[in-house]
Design a protein around this motif. Sequence first.
Motif, PDB file in Angstrom:
ATOM      1  N   ILE A  15       0.738  -1.117   0.125  1.00 55.58           N
ATOM      2  CA  ILE A  15       0.196  -0.091   0.021  1.00 55.58           C
ATOM      3  C   ILE A  15       0.941   1.282   0.180  1.00 55.58           C
ATOM      4  O   ILE A  15       0.632   1.885  -1.060  1.00 55.58           O
ATOM      5  CB  ILE A  15      -1.107   0.102   1.195  1.00 55.58           C
ATOM      6  N   PHE A  16       1.756   1.573   0.938  1.00 56.96           N
ATOM      7  CA  PHE A  16       2.396   2.757   1.069  1.00 56.96           C
ATOM      8  C   PHE A  16       3.571   2.716   0.211  1.00 56.96           C
ATOM      9  O   PHE A  16       3.609   3.887  -0.813  1.00 56.96           O
ATOM     10  CB  PHE A  16       3.442   2.713   2.276  1.00 56.96           C
ATOM     11  N   GLY A  17       3.970   1.763  -0.218  1.00 54.00           N
ATOM     12  CA  GLY A  17       5.228   1.655  -1.480  1.00 54.00           C
ATOM     13  C   GLY A  17       4.394   1.897  -2.974  1.00 54.00           C
ATOM     14  O   GLY A  17       4.898   2.661  -3.941  1.00 54.00           O
ATOM     15  N   TRP A  18       3.321   1.400  -2.857  1.00 56.20           N
ATOM     16  CA  TRP A  18       2.483   1.327  -4.115  1.00 56.20           C
ATOM     17  C   TRP A  18       1.979   3.094  -4.190  1.00 56.20           C
ATOM     18  O   TRP A  18       2.200   3.495  -5.496  1.00 56.20           O
ATOM     19  CB  TRP A  18       1.083   0.564  -4.180  1.00 56.20           C
ATOM     20  N   ALA A  19       1.723   3.571  -3.195  1.00 56.54           N
ATOM     21  CA  ALA A  19       1.013   4.809  -3.391  1.00 56.54           C
ATOM     22  C   ALA A  19       2.283   5.722  -3.664  1.00 56.54           C
ATOM     23  O   ALA A  19       2.367   6.838  -4.696  1.00 56.54           O
ATOM     24  CB  ALA A  19       0.582   5.460  -2.235  1.00 56.54           C
ATOM     25  N   VAL A  20       3.445   5.530  -3.245  1.00 62.77           N
ATOM     26  CA  VAL A  20       4.665   6.161  -3.448  1.00 62.77           C
ATOM     27  C   VAL A  20       5.212   6.142  -5.190  1.00 62.77           C
ATOM     28  O   VAL A  20       5.470   6.992  -5.640  1.00 62.77           O
ATOM     29  CB  VAL A  20       5.909   5.746  -2.694  1.00 62.77           C
ATOM     30  N   ALA A  21       4.997   4.913  -5.422  1.00 64.03           N
ATOM     31  CA  ALA A  21       5.411   4.563  -6.796  1.00 64.03           C
ATOM     32  C   ALA A  21       4.510   5.280  -7.886  1.00 64.03           C
ATOM     33  O   ALA A  21       4.883   5.780  -8.729  1.00 64.03           O
ATOM     34  CB  ALA A  21       5.186   3.168  -7.196  1.00 64.03           C
ATOM     35  N   CYS A  22       2.989   5.323  -7.385  1.00 64.12           N
ATOM     36  CA  CYS A  22       1.949   5.964  -8.226  1.00 64.12           C
ATOM     37  C   CYS A  22       2.385   7.452  -8.398  1.00 64.12           C
ATOM     38  O   CYS A  22       1.831   8.115  -9.492  1.00 64.12           O
ATOM     39  CB  CYS A  22       0.712   5.598  -7.664  1.00 64.12           C
ATOM     40  N   GLY A  23       3.138   7.978  -7.339  1.00 62.64           N
ATOM     41  CA  GLY A  23       3.169   9.375  -7.373  1.00 62.64           C
ATOM     42  C   GLY A  23       4.447   9.750  -8.169  1.00 62.64           C
ATOM     43  O   GLY A  23       4.970  11.005  -8.207  1.00 62.64           O
ATOM     44  N   GLY A  24       5.088   8.830  -8.981  1.00 69.08           N
ATOM     45  CA  GLY A  24       6.186   9.306  -9.741  1.00 69.08           C
ATOM     46  C   GLY A  24       7.443   9.353  -9.036  1.00 69.08           C
ATOM     47  O   GLY A  24       8.486   9.771  -9.790  1.00 69.08           O
ATOM     48  N   SER A  25       7.642   8.509  -7.965  1.00 69.19           N
ATOM     49  CA  SER A  25       9.155   8.666  -7.085  1.00 69.19           C
ATOM     50  C   SER A  25       9.939   8.100  -8.193  1.00 69.19           C
ATOM     51  O   SER A  25       9.966   7.049  -8.728  1.00 69.19           O
ATOM     52  CB  SER A  25       8.887   8.000  -5.910  1.00 69.19           C
ATOM     53  N   ILE A  26      11.290   8.435  -7.734  1.00 63.30           N
ATOM     54  CA  ILE A  26      12.503   7.790  -8.429  1.00 63.30           C
ATOM     55  C   ILE A  26      13.063   7.158  -7.319  1.00 63.30           C
ATOM     56  O   ILE A  26      13.623   7.488  -6.206  1.00 63.30           O
ATOM     57  CB  ILE A  26      13.440   9.083  -8.846  1.00 63.30           C
ATOM     58  N   PHE A  27      12.969   5.687  -7.652  1.00 61.34           N
ATOM     59  CA  PHE A  27      13.579   4.729  -6.693  1.00 61.34           C
ATOM     60  C   PHE A  27      14.968   4.588  -6.886  1.00 61.34           C
ATOM     61  O   PHE A  27      15.514   4.279  -7.958  1.00 61.34           O
ATOM     62  CB  PHE A  27      12.909   3.373  -6.875  1.00 61.34           C
ATOM     63  N   VAL A  28      16.010   4.356  -5.912  1.00 61.10           N
ATOM     64  CA  VAL A  28      17.305   4.082  -6.332  1.00 61.10           C
ATOM     65  C   VAL A  28      17.691   2.993  -5.165  1.00 61.10           C
ATOM     66  O   VAL A  28      17.516   2.848  -3.965  1.00 61.10           O
ATOM     67  CB  VAL A  28      18.022   5.355  -5.506  1.00 61.10           C
ATOM     68  N   SER A  29      18.530   2.023  -5.945  1.00 62.24           N
ATOM     69  CA  SER A  29      19.128   1.028  -5.199  1.00 62.24           C
ATOM     70  C   SER A  29      20.225   1.277  -4.261  1.00 62.24           C
ATOM     71  O   SER A  29      21.261   1.649  -5.063  1.00 62.24           O
ATOM     72  CB  SER A  29      19.048  -0.225  -6.153  1.00 62.24           C
ATOM     73  N   ARG A  30      20.088   1.598  -3.337  1.00 63.67           N
ATOM     74  CA  ARG A  30      21.196   1.980  -2.388  1.00 63.67           C
ATOM     75  C   ARG A  30      22.534   0.936  -2.091  1.00 63.67           C
ATOM     76  O   ARG A  30      23.643   1.274  -2.065  1.00 63.67           O
ATOM     77  CB  ARG A  30      21.004   2.363  -0.896  1.00 63.67           C
ATOM     78  N   GLY A  31      22.049  -0.459  -2.442  1.00 69.12           N
ATOM     79  CA  GLY A  31      23.016  -1.280  -2.240  1.00 69.12           C
ATOM     80  C   GLY A  31      23.651  -1.660  -3.407  1.00 69.12           C
ATOM     81  O   GLY A  31      24.512  -2.559  -3.569  1.00 69.12           O
ATOM     82  N   ASN A  32      23.376  -1.335  -4.695  1.00 67.94           N
ATOM     83  CA  ASN A  32      23.806  -1.660  -5.891  1.00 67.94           C
ATOM     84  C   ASN A  32      24.143  -0.072  -6.629  1.00 67.94           C
ATOM     85  O   ASN A  32      23.349   0.420  -7.296  1.00 67.94           O
ATOM     86  CB  ASN A  32      22.655  -2.456  -6.782  1.00 67.94           C
ATOM     87  N   HIS A  33      25.481   0.155  -6.504  1.00 63.56           N
ATOM     88  CA  HIS A  33      25.882   1.465  -7.270  1.00 63.56           C
ATOM     89  C   HIS A  33      25.580   1.669  -8.675  1.00 63.56           C
ATOM     90  O   HIS A  33      25.212   2.481  -9.039  1.00 63.56           O
ATOM     91  CB  HIS A  33      27.649   1.704  -7.279  1.00 63.56           C
ATOM     92  N   ALA A  34      25.751   0.407  -9.417  1.00 61.75           N
ATOM     93  CA  ALA A  34      25.320   0.484 -10.789  1.00 61.75           C
ATOM     94  C   ALA A  34      24.009   0.841 -11.121  1.00 61.75           C
ATOM     95  O   ALA A  34      23.597   1.738 -11.946  1.00 61.75           O
ATOM     96  CB  ALA A  34      25.949  -0.634 -11.576  1.00 61.75           C
ATOM     97  N   LYS A  35      23.094   0.305 -10.663  1.00 61.22           N
ATOM     98  CA  LYS A  35      21.648   0.454 -10.568  1.00 61.22           C
ATOM     99  C   LYS A  35      21.267   1.636 -10.186  1.00 61.22           C
ATOM    100  O   LYS A  35      20.451   2.185 -10.632  1.00 61.22           O
ATOM    101  CB  LYS A  35      20.841  -0.810  -9.747  1.00 61.22           C
ATOM    102  N   ALA A  36      21.811   1.969  -8.901  1.00 59.81           N
ATOM    103  CA  ALA A  36      21.685   3.760  -8.467  1.00 59.81           C
ATOM    104  C   ALA A  36      21.872   4.587  -9.774  1.00 59.81           C
ATOM    105  O   ALA A  36      21.091   5.546  -9.741  1.00 59.81           O
ATOM    106  CB  ALA A  36      22.295   3.845  -7.076  1.00 59.81           C
ATOM    107  N   VAL A  37      23.193   4.591 -10.352  1.00 57.81           N
ATOM    108  CA  VAL A  37      23.640   5.618 -11.119  1.00 57.81           C
ATOM    109  C   VAL A  37      22.590   5.377 -12.499  1.00 57.81           C
ATOM    110  O   VAL A  37      22.317   6.441 -12.906  1.00 57.81           O
ATOM    111  CB  VAL A  37      25.109   5.229 -11.626  1.00 57.81           C
ATOM    112  N   LYS A  38      22.293   4.194 -12.675  1.00 60.96           N
ATOM    113  CA  LYS A  38      21.334   4.012 -13.993  1.00 60.96           C
ATOM    114  C   LYS A  38      19.975   4.765 -13.585  1.00 60.96           C
ATOM    115  O   LYS A  38      19.372   5.438 -14.421  1.00 60.96           O
ATOM    116  CB  LYS A  38      21.173   2.638 -14.296  1.00 60.96           C
ATOM    117  N   SER A  39      19.317   4.531 -12.405  1.00 62.28           N
ATOM    118  CA  SER A  39      18.040   5.203 -12.004  1.00 62.28           C
ATOM    119  C   SER A  39      18.339   6.803 -12.067  1.00 62.28           C
ATOM    120  O   SER A  39      17.339   7.316 -12.482  1.00 62.28           O
ATOM    121  CB  SER A  39      17.683   4.778 -10.660  1.00 62.28           C
TER     122      SER A  39
END
Length: 170
Positions: A15-39
């Motif tokens: 619910i909370f995460g889905w609402a944040v995603a629907c709001g157009g948030s930019i999600f960043v993978s803090r544990g994976n530098h390459a994915k964080a840079v790509k996002s």
Amino acid sequence: WLTAIAKQAIAYFPIFGWAVACGGSIFVSRGNHAKAVKSLDNAKSALLKRPRSVLLFPEGTRSGDGVVRPFKKGGLVLAIQAQMPVVPVALCHTRSIAGAKIEAFKAIEKCDVRLVVGKPISTVGMAFEDRDKLAATLHAEVVRLKTLWESKKGAELGNAEVEPFWSCFK
């Protein structure tokens, strides 16, 4: 339009995460530098197509003792790349709500939370190499705003009165 940078793990909260995603948030993978840079690269492209404000919490997590922690630089690199100004904001008195740690299903205490907004810091002309300087400048300003609020406890701050956050919705 306001969008936020959030850690990838939030997207998986029902619910909370889905609402944040629907709001157009930019999600960043803090544990994976390459994915964080790509996002962040994807976010930069989206911001250049349709400019909007980005909300970020550069400490990355809540402070257990109220001390402002060093800032992570990912969101600031995004601001530099998009040449967007950064507005320092101190969110004060939040530890009174839930204490030093957020515990699952703990009752939230009623209190006034104060939002102190500083003057925008320009990133025009900055490059990737300026990210540490920008982080230090922003950190110092947030600490200054928080310290100023703590010393005044709601009295006049410079040219603006400190008001409860909810007063902006009146």
